[in-house]
Design a protein around this motif. Structure first.
Motif: not given
Length: 128
Positions: A36-44, A46-65
């Protein structure tokens, strides 16, 4: 709750930036999926568009698309280990789903549209 960090990749320069995500911005990102594409205003940013590419949880498990859930799940994964034989190695591994939730510690993003000011101002730079 642990602090959430967004790792933003700049594809033009090849650099990555660590940006602290405020709790209210994480609440606004909850429910978004990988890709998903999100607005950069969430990360301070402004004017940027960002795409979520992945991440990890508190326990260290990676996200799977491929996993369309918000929690964790153990799935059977086939690894090709380079061994000869008829069967590859199969292993049950825990992954986190592709939907962003409140238990995300690291959120990986890449820039798709640039804003008016450079991203290096006021952010911590990490060279790779």
């Amino acid at each position: 709750m642990a602090n959430t960090v967004a790792v933003v990749a700049d594809t033009k320069t090849g650099k990555t930036y660590k940006i602290e995500v405020p709790q209210e911005s994480l609440n606004a990102l909850t429910g978004r999926k990988i890709g998903d594409e999100v607005d950069g205003i969430f990360l301070n940013l402004p004017g940027y568009k960002l795409t979520i590419t992945g991440g990890s949880s508190v326990d260290g498990f990676p996200m799977k698309k491929d996993l369309p859930i918000q929690g964790k799940k153990r799935i059977l994964v086939k690894y090709s280990s380079g061994k000869r034989g008829k069967r590859g190695l199969r292993k049950r591994v825990t992954f986190r789903g592709s939907i962003v939730g409140p238990d995300i510690t690291q959120l990986n993003m890449k820039i798709t549209q640039y804003g008016p000011s450079p991203i290096g101002q006021g952010t911590e730079e990490k060279k790779e």
